[in-house]
Enzyme design. Structure first.
Site, short mmCIF file in Angstrom:
data_model
loop_
_atom_site.label_atom_id
_atom_site.label_comp_id
_atom_site.label_asym_id
_atom_site.label_seq_id
_atom_site.Cartn_x
_atom_site.Cartn_y
_atom_site.Cartn_z
N SER A 18 -0.79 -2.43 8.38
CA SER A 18 -0.29 -1.10 8.05
C SER A 18 -0.93 -0.01 8.91
O SER A 18 -2.14 0.22 8.83
CB SER A 18 -0.58 -0.79 6.57
OG SER A 18 -0.48 0.59 6.29
N LYS A 61 8.10 0.74 -2.10
CA LYS A 61 7.62 1.32 -0.84
C LYS A 61 8.38 0.76 0.36
O LYS A 61 8.31 1.33 1.45
CB LYS A 61 6.12 1.07 -0.66
CG LYS A 61 5.72 -0.37 -0.42
CD LYS A 61 4.23 -0.49 -0.18
CE LYS A 61 3.82 -1.92 0.10
NZ LYS A 61 2.37 -2.05 0.37
N ASP A 62 9.13 -0.34 0.18
CA ASP A 62 9.88 -0.95 1.27
C ASP A 62 11.25 -0.33 1.49
O ASP A 62 11.86 -0.55 2.54
CB ASP A 62 10.08 -2.45 1.03
CG ASP A 62 8.79 -3.25 1.14
OD1 ASP A 62 7.85 -2.76 1.80
OD2 ASP A 62 8.72 -4.35 0.57
N ARG A 91 -0.27 -10.40 9.69
CA ARG A 91 0.95 -10.59 8.92
C ARG A 91 0.75 -11.79 8.01
O ARG A 91 -0.21 -12.53 8.13
CB ARG A 91 2.16 -10.84 9.85
CG ARG A 91 2.74 -9.63 10.56
CD ARG A 91 3.46 -8.67 9.63
NE ARG A 91 4.43 -9.31 8.77
CZ ARG A 91 5.71 -9.57 9.08
NH1 ARG A 91 6.15 -9.28 10.29
NH2 ARG A 91 6.53 -10.12 8.22
N CYS A 112 7.93 4.05 6.72
CA CYS A 112 6.75 3.49 6.06
C CYS A 112 5.72 3.00 7.06
O CYS A 112 4.60 2.69 6.71
CB CYS A 112 7.14 2.37 5.10
SG CYS A 112 7.70 0.86 5.90
N ARG A 154 -0.74 3.06 8.36
CA ARG A 154 -1.31 4.02 7.39
C ARG A 154 -2.75 3.64 7.06
O ARG A 154 -3.65 4.50 7.03
CB ARG A 154 -0.46 4.03 6.11
CG ARG A 154 -1.10 4.80 4.95
CD ARG A 154 -0.33 4.59 3.66
NE ARG A 154 -0.32 3.19 3.23
CZ ARG A 154 -1.30 2.60 2.56
NH1 ARG A 154 -2.39 3.28 2.24
NH2 ARG A 154 -1.21 1.34 2.21
N ARG A 155 -2.97 2.36 6.79
CA ARG A 155 -4.33 1.92 6.48
C ARG A 155 -5.23 2.01 7.70
O ARG A 155 -6.40 2.41 7.59
CB ARG A 155 -4.30 0.49 5.93
CG ARG A 155 -3.66 0.38 4.55
CD ARG A 155 -3.60 -1.05 4.07
NE ARG A 155 -3.00 -1.14 2.72
CZ ARG A 155 -2.13 -2.06 2.36
NH1 ARG A 155 -1.73 -2.99 3.21
NH2 ARG A 155 -1.63 -2.08 1.12
N ASN A 188 1.79 -13.63 3.89
CA ASN A 188 1.77 -13.30 2.47
C ASN A 188 0.33 -13.13 1.97
O ASN A 188 -0.63 -13.29 2.74
CB ASN A 188 2.52 -14.37 1.66
CG ASN A 188 1.93 -15.76 1.83
OD1 ASN A 188 0.73 -15.93 2.04
ND2 ASN A 188 2.77 -16.78 1.75
N ARG A 212 13.53 -11.79 -2.65
CA ARG A 212 12.93 -12.52 -1.54
C ARG A 212 12.25 -13.76 -2.11
O ARG A 212 11.97 -13.86 -3.29
CB ARG A 212 11.94 -11.64 -0.81
CG ARG A 212 12.54 -10.47 -0.08
CD ARG A 212 11.46 -9.51 0.41
NE ARG A 212 10.48 -10.19 1.25
CZ ARG A 212 9.22 -9.79 1.41
NH1 ARG A 212 8.77 -8.71 0.79
NH2 ARG A 212 8.40 -10.46 2.19
N ARG A 248 -3.30 -14.09 3.92
CA ARG A 248 -4.28 -13.08 4.32
C ARG A 248 -5.65 -13.34 3.71
O ARG A 248 -6.68 -13.21 4.38
CB ARG A 248 -3.77 -11.69 3.95
CG ARG A 248 -2.48 -11.32 4.68
CD ARG A 248 -2.04 -9.91 4.39
NE ARG A 248 -0.69 -9.67 4.90
CZ ARG A 248 -0.22 -8.49 5.24
NH1 ARG A 248 -0.98 -7.42 5.13
NH2 ARG A 248 1.01 -8.36 5.69
#
Length: 314
Positions: A126, A80-81, A146, A239, A128-129, A148, A10, A152
């Site tokens: 996320s 993880k992706d 969202r 995920c 999860r977070r 990079n 990427r 953030r």
């Protein structure tokens, strides 16, 4: 003269940095020259939340397509992706040594998570977070984000958010550890399965390359992520689901063994199933499947779709 290996990546700063690390390993251990080939993925082309895109695979499919089309010879992903289901024609040839898998906080004024005032705006993309942060009962306003790493962090610096939570591994690889105000203990927040690890893929039919890339594999990392991803696969949670898992190779009474922890949560963090188990390093997948089965028996699948439970914040 042997042609350089074409390594698909990427285009983001983090992705190219991670791919550059693998390229250096290939040069060092295989004696092959490498050239990076940038590939645009679905996850890069949209600002929509990852959960609405199906979670797993949105950063992966285009790279795999390029592999199968013969446009690149090797592809590097954040492990993880990648989906837990094997892809036809693709081999996971190597999982190099893992970076620290924990999550990290970047907050204004050097604050830790517990020091943020009630009502502070915290950004994360996320689920999860989100669920684990909600479970801590800190009274934070958690909002989707969202972009990079640089985007953030900039949103904290310009006051759009009071804090963001990111993977420590990405910050380490980008040389930005000094931005971190707190690294979260796994007792507070278990990372995503495979977080901090890289996946090196190639075509399964390129048997010589599969064997050569295998020299980059780190056995303890491979065992740990195999166990974590077995939990993910058995719980059938992509995920984007509220699921965390972390395995570590530790010294047991009879030598090295694998210690695995996992948690499944309701979306609001009000309910959870948290378990741990140990087993031989050589039985990583079986350990993960066994732990996940125990979690299912204890209601983990129901938690993921549970109705909201109101948390009271002091």
């Amino acid at each position: 003269m042997t042609a350089p290996l074409r390594l698909g990546t990427r285009a983001s700063a983090l992705a190219t940095t991670q791919s550059g690390l693998v390229a250096d390993l290939i040069r060092e251990h295989l004696g092959r020259e490498v050239e990076l080939v940038e590939v645009s993925t679905e996850g890069d082309r949209t600002a929509a939340p990852l959960a609405t895109l199906g979670g797993t695979g949105v950063f992966v499919s285009a790279l795999r397509d390029a592999l199968l089309a013969g446009e690149v010879d090797v592809a590097v992903h954040s492990l993880k992706d990648i989906p837990t289901t094997p892809a036809d024609g693709i081999a996971l040839a190597a999982v190099p040594q893992r970076e620290d898998p924990r999550d990290a906080v970047v907050a204004r004024d050097g604050l830790t998570l517990g020091e943020l005032p009630v009502g502070s705006r915290l950004g994360t993309g996320s689920p999860r977070r989100v669920s684990q942060l909600e479970a801590l009962g800190l009274g934070l306003e958690i909002e989707g984000i969202r972009g990079n790493v640089d985007t953030r962090i900039r949103k904290v610096r310009d006051g759009s958010y009071d804090a963001v939570v990111l993977a420590r591994a990405g910050l380490a690889r980008l040389g930005r550890l000094d931005e971190i105000t707190e690294v979260l203990d796994p007792l507070q927040m278990l990372p995503a399965p495979g977080q901090g690890a890289l996946a090196v893929e190639c075509r399964s039919g390129d048997t010589d390359l599969v064997a050569a890339l295998g020299r980059l594999d780190d056995a303890p990392t491979r065992a740990a992520v195999t166990a974590e991803r077995a939990v993910l696969n058995t719980l059938e949670a992509g995920c984007s689901a509220p699921l965390g898992a972390l395995a570590e190779v530790v010294e047991g009474e009879d030598g090295e063994e694998l210690w695995l922890r996992a948690v499944a949560l309701s979306e609001d963090g009000g309910l959870s199933v948290r378990m741990s188990a140990t087993g031989p390093v050589t039985e990583a997948e079986q350990l993960g499947r066994r732990l996940a089965s125990d979690m299912l028996d204890d209601g983990a699948a129901d938690l993921m779709h549970a109705p909201p439970v109101r948390n009271t914040h002091a």
